[in-house]
Write an enzyme that holds these catalytic residues in place. Structure first.
Site, PDB file in Angstrom:
ATOM      1  CG  HIS A 180      -1.909   1.063   1.310  1.00  0.00           C
ATOM      2  ND1 HIS A 180      -2.946   1.154   0.409  1.00  0.00           N
ATOM      3  CD2 HIS A 180      -2.071   2.111   2.153  1.00  0.00           C
ATOM      4  CE1 HIS A 180      -3.696   2.201   0.705  1.00  0.00           C
ATOM      5  NE2 HIS A 180      -3.189   2.806   1.754  1.00  0.00           N
TER       6      HIS A 180
ATOM      7  CG  ASP B 258      -9.903  -0.716  -1.344  1.00  0.00           C
ATOM      8  OD1 ASP B 258      -9.345  -1.492  -0.537  1.00  0.00           O
ATOM      9  OD2 ASP B 258      -9.872   0.515  -1.233  1.00  0.00           O
TER      10      ASP B 258
END
Lengths: 435, 329
Positions: free
Chosen positions: A189, A315
Site C-alpha cells: 500500500h 477494495d
C-alpha cells in the site's frame, strides 16, 4: 464444500466465451468434469459424455470467475462487519470466484497457524475461494518481518500489510529481498504517513472548500518511486497495491520498461469515482486511497488501457454504521464493493473507454499470473471457476439487496448495466440470478 | 445588490420577524447555503436588533418559551457568550453544554449526543465542533433548527455575517469594497465563510499569507492571492486579521513568531498601504504582538469591539429568523 456439490459433468453451451488470457471472444461451449475445465469448444461440436448437466447460456457471456486482489473481511475479530460466509455470498453474487483476503484482521494474519485455520474455515463456510495474504510485518506494525517461508508453506498467495504502509526504507529493502528469496509476490500500500499526515481526502480546492485536510498526491508517488527502485534492487515480484493519480501512472510506465517484475493495481473506486463524489462529507467515499481529481481518474483509465495498470480490484472494506456515521475526518476509511465490482468496471466498457477483454483481463488472468494461480482462464485443466454475465442487464443498486453484512457502498442508487447471472466455483453453481 | 442602510441601525423600533419575509432555511449551517437576498435579509434583521442591546431593558421577547441549547465540543468564550446573550435577550431558555471530547476517547458518538438532546425537544441547537461537517451531520439527526457556531476549518457563518454588518455600518455599503484577509488562511473557518459571503455581495476579496498557510485552490475562492502583505493591503478598504495559533510557529509551519510578525503582523507601516480610512478587524481572540501590533488593535482604525457588539445582533437575528419559520405548519 464446493467439491461435494460438483456433479460429474456440466456442459455450458450457447455461450459467448470471453477468455482474456487468449483474447478469445467467440461463441462456444465448455465442458466441466470433476471441477475442472475438461474441454473448450469454440466454433466446433463438443463431445458430450453421459449424465451431463446442460446449462444453456442463451448467448450470455461466459468468462473466468473474477479474482479480486484486495478484500477486507471482518472475520476473524469483527464478524459483525463481515464473515467469510457473508463475504463469500457477496463475492458469489458479484462473480468473484476467488478473493485475496487482506491480513488486517484481529488477530492479524501474520502467523502460519492462522493461515491454516483460515483456509479450513473458508472451505467450510465460504462459497468462493478465499486466498489469504500474509502480513509482511508482525501485527502490521511495520517493524519486524513475519515468517515469509512458513506463511508460504501454509498457503498465503502473497505478502502484504493490507491498508498499512511500511515507512522504513531499510525494512522494505530487507523484506523485498527476503520475499524474492521465496519468489513471493510483494503487494504494498502506498502512503507516506508523514506527508499524508492527517489528510482525509485528496488535497485540492474541493478539500479546501470543505475545510478538510488534504493528502497530496506525492504521499502516493514518493513511496511508489522508492518501492520501484527497491524492487529493481532486490528483484522481488512487486505489485503496487493501488494507485490513484496521473503521476503514479508515469512512474509505473517508466519502471515497467526496465523491470518486468513490477505490476500495479487499481481500486474500482478510483476508476469509477472522483473527489467530487465526497459531496457534503459523505463518509462512504472516505477511502484508504483517496478519490482523486477527474484528470487523475482519466489518467488511471488510460493506464488500464495501455497496460500500465494490471489489475482492478474491489477494495471491499466493510465498515459498520458506528464508525461511518461520524464527522468525515473521524470516520473510518473504506467501502464495500464485491457485488458492484464487475458492473462498475463494465461502465468503462459501455462508455467505450476500455474494451471488454482488457477490463476482464485485469480481474481474471492478470491477477492469476501475478499470484501464480491456475484459475483466471478458460482453458483445459484450469479450475472450473466461471461466470455467466448478462453484459447489458440494467439494474439499480439497492443497499438492502446487497449481501454484505455492512452497508457502506459508494454505489447506493447507482444505475449499472451488467449483472452476473450464474457463478460457478470448482464446477458447482454457487449463485444464480433469478429475475 | 442592496445598498446598505445608512449608519449603525435603523431608527425604527426593533423589528419582529413579522416585518420580514419568512426565512426559508431550516438551519444555518454554512454561508454556501444562502442566496444573496437571504444574506442581505439577515443583515437587515440584525441591524434592526442592534438598538435592543442599547436599551436599558435589553429585551425583545420573541422567543419566550423556546429552548436553545449551546452545544460546544470545542472551548469558546466569546461565541458561546454571544449566542447565550442573544438567546436570553429574545426571551429563550438557554442552556449551555460544553462537551469535552477527543477523537481518541470518543465514548458517546456525536450522533448519539444529537439523539439524546433531540429527545429533550429543544427548538434550536447551536453547535461548535472541531471537525468539518460535524454540525451538518448533527443537523441530520435532530428535529429542531441547528446553527453552526464553527465546524473545524469549514465554516463559521455568524462570524461572516457579523463581519459584514460591521463593514456595512462603517462603510455604508459592502459591494465594490476591497477586503484583505491576512493570516492563517488554511486553518480558518472564518476565511471560508467570509470569502463566500463577501463574494456573494460583490466584494473584491484578497487573502494574504505565506505559502505554507495558503490552502490548495484558494485562488478559486478569493479574487486575489498575495504572499506579500504590503502588496495585498494596497488600497484595501478593510483589513481582516486572523489569529495565528502559537503552536504553528514552532518551526514546522512557521519558523518563529518573530519572523511571522515581521512579515505578516499588522503594524502602522504596513497598514499605511491600505486606504487612509481603512478599518481593521479581527475575529478574536487576538494575539497582540503575533499578528497585530497592540497600537493598531486598540487604535482608531480598529473596529474589533464593534464586531463583538454586532455579533450579538446577528445571532439574535439568526435565532429570530430560524425559529418562527420552524413552527409554521
Amino acid at each position: 464444500m464446493s467439491a461435494a456439490m460438483t456433479t460429474t459433468a456440466t456442459l455450458i453451451e450457447n455461450a459467448r466465451i470471453l477468455d482474456p488470457a487468449t483474447g478469445t471472444d467467440h461463441a462456444g461451449a465448455v465442458l466441466i468434469e470433476n471441477g475442472v475445465i475438461a474441454e473448450v469448444a469454440i466454433g466446433k461440436p463438443i463431445g458430450v459424455p453421459d449424465h451431463v448437466e446442460v446449462i444453456n447460456a442463451r448467448g450470455l457471456a461466459l468468462a473466468p470467475g473474477l479474482i479480486d486482489m484486495r478484500v477486507f473481511t471482518g472475520e476473524p475479530g469483527k464478524e459483525y462487519r463481515e464473515t467469510l460466509a457473508s463475504a463469500g455470498e457477496a463475492a458469489a453474487a458479484g462473480g468473484v470466484t476467488s478473493f485475496v483476503m487482506m491480513p488486517d484482521t484481529t488477530p492479524v494474519v501474520d502467523d502460519s497457524a492462522l493461515v491454516d485455520f483460515l483456509i479450513r474455515r473458508a472451505k467450510a463456510t465460504s462459497k468462493v475461494n478465499v486466498l489469504p495474504a500474509g502480513a509482511i510485518t508482525k501485527g502490521l506494525g511495520g517493524k519486524e518481518m513475519t515468517e515469509f517461508g512458513l506463511l508460504r508453506e501454509a498457503g498465503v498467495v502473497c505478502l502484504t500489510d493490507g491498508r498499512h504502509a511500511i515507512q522504513s526504507t531499510s525494512l522494505l529493502r530487507t523484506a523485498m529481498s527476503y520475499a524474492a528469496n521465496y519468489g513471493m509476490t510483494f503487494v504494498h500500500h502506498l502512503r507516506d504517513a508523514d506527508l499524508a499526515g492527517d489528510g482525509v481526502m485528496n488535497e485540492g480546492l474541493f478539500a479546501t472548500i470543505l475545510g478538510l485536510r488534504g493528502q497530496p498526491r506525492e504521499a502516493e508517488t514518493i513511496p511508489l518511486a522508492r518501492d520501484l527502485q527497491l524492487a529493481g534492487l532486490t528483484g522481488v515480484k512487486y505489485h503496487a497495491a493501488q494507485v490513484s493519480c496521473a503521476a503514479s501512472i508515469e512512474l509505473l510506465a517508466a519502471a515497467k520498461k526496465r523491470n518486468n517484475s513490477v505490476t500495479a493495481g487499481v481500486s474500482i473506486n478510483n476508476l469509477a469515482l472522483n473527489e467530487n463524489d465526497v459531496g457534503r462529507y459523505r463518509t462512504f467515499f472516505k477511502l484508504s486511497t483517496p478519490l482523486r481529481s477527474e484528470d487523475d481518474r482519466q489518467a488511471v483509465i488510460e493506464g488500464l488501457r495501455n497496460g500500465t495498470i494490471d489489475t482492478i480490484h474491489s477494495d471491499h472494506d466493510p465498515q459498520d454504521t458506528e464508525v461511518k456515521r461520524q464527522p468525515f475526518a473521524e470516520a473510518s476509511d473504506g467501502a464495500i464493493g464485491l457485488e458492484t465490482l464487475l458492473p462498475a468496471a463494465l461502465r468503462l466498457v459501455h462508455s467505450g473507454e476500455v474494451d471488454l477483454l482488457t477490463v476482464l483481463r485485469a480481474m481474471t488472468s492478470r491477477p492469476a499470473e501475478i499470484l501464480g494461480l491456475p484459475s483466471g482462464r478458460i482453458a483445459v485443466g484450469a479450475p472450473a471457476d466461471l461466470i455467466l454475465i448478462d453484459l447489458d442487464y440494467p439494474w439499480q443498486v439497492d443497499v438492502r439487496q446487497l449481501r454484505s453484512r455492512s452497508r457502506n457502498t459508494c454505489f447506493e442508487g447507482a444505475r449499472l448495466a451488467g449483472k452476473v447471472i450464474r457463478t460457478i466455483v470448482g464446477g458447482a453453481t454457487v449463485f444464480e440470478h433469478i429475475d | 445588490m442592496a445598498q446598505a442602510r445608512a449608519s449603525t441601525a435603523s431608527n425604527s423600533p426593533a423589528g419582529t420577524s413579522g416585518d420580514y419575509p419568512p426565512f426559508n432555511q431550516r438551519h444555518l449551517l454554512s454561508i454556501a447555503d444562502l442566496q444573496q437576498h437571504e444574506i442581505i435579509d439577515l443583515l437587515d434583521r440584525a441591524a434592526a436588533m442592534v438598538p435592543i442591546s442599547r436599551q436599558e431593558r435589553k429585551t425583545h421577547p420573541t422567543l419566550t418559551g423556546k429552548t436553545q441549547i449551546n452545544l460546544f465540543f470545542e472551548p469558546s468564550t466569546r461565541t458561546q457568550a454571544s449566542f447565550e446573550i442573544a438567546g436570553k435577550r429574545l426571551g429563550a431558555l438557554v442552556m449551555n453544554m460544553s462537551v469535552k471530547t477527543s477523537s481518541v476517547s470518543k465514548g458517546e458518538t456525536l450522533v448519539d449526543t444529537a439523539a439524546t438532546l433531540n429527545a429533550m425537544r429543544p427548538d434550536v441547537i447551536v453547535v461548535r465542533h472541531s471537525a468539518a461537517g460535524a454540525v451538518e451531520l448533527l443537523s441530520q439527526k435532530v428535529g429542531c433548527a441547528v446553527i453552526n457556531a464553527g465546524d473545524g476549518a469549514h465554516e463559521h457563518p455568524t462570524q461572516a455575517l457579523l463581519d459584514a454588518l460591521t463593514i456595512r455600518n462603517h462603510k455604508g455599503r459592502i459591494a465594490g469594497l476591497t477586503v484583505a484577509i491576512c493570516g492563517d488562511i488554511g486553518n480558518s473557518r472564518v476565511v471560508r465563510s467570509n470569502l463566500l459571503l463577501l463574494g456573494a455581495l460583490n466584494v473584491r476579496t484578497r487573502v494574504i499569507a505565506p505559502r505554507n498557510l495558503l490552502p490548495a485552490g484558494i485562488e478559486n475562492l478569493a479574487t486575489e492571492v498575495f504572499t506579500d502583505m504590503r502588496e495585498g493591503l494596497k488600497d484595501a478598504d478593510v483589513v481582516m486579521m486572523l489569529r495565528l495559533q502559537h503552536e504553528r510557529a514552532n518551526g514546522r509551519m512557521i519558523p518563529s513568531i518573530r519572523e511571522y510578525y515581521h512579515f505578516y503582523g499588522l503594524d502602522a507601516e504596513k497598514l499605511s498601504y491600505a486606504k487612509p480610512d481603512a478599518i481593521v478587524m479581527h475575529p478574536g481572540p487576538m494575539n497582540r504582538g503575533v499578528e497585530i501590533d497592540p497600537a493598531i488593535a486598540d487604535g482608531p482604525a480598529s473596529v474589533i469591539t464593534d464586531q463583538v457588539e454586532m455579533g450579538v445582533a446577528v445571532r439574535m437575528a439568526v435565532l429570530d429568523a430560524l425559529l418562527p419559520a420552524r413552527n409554521e405548519p
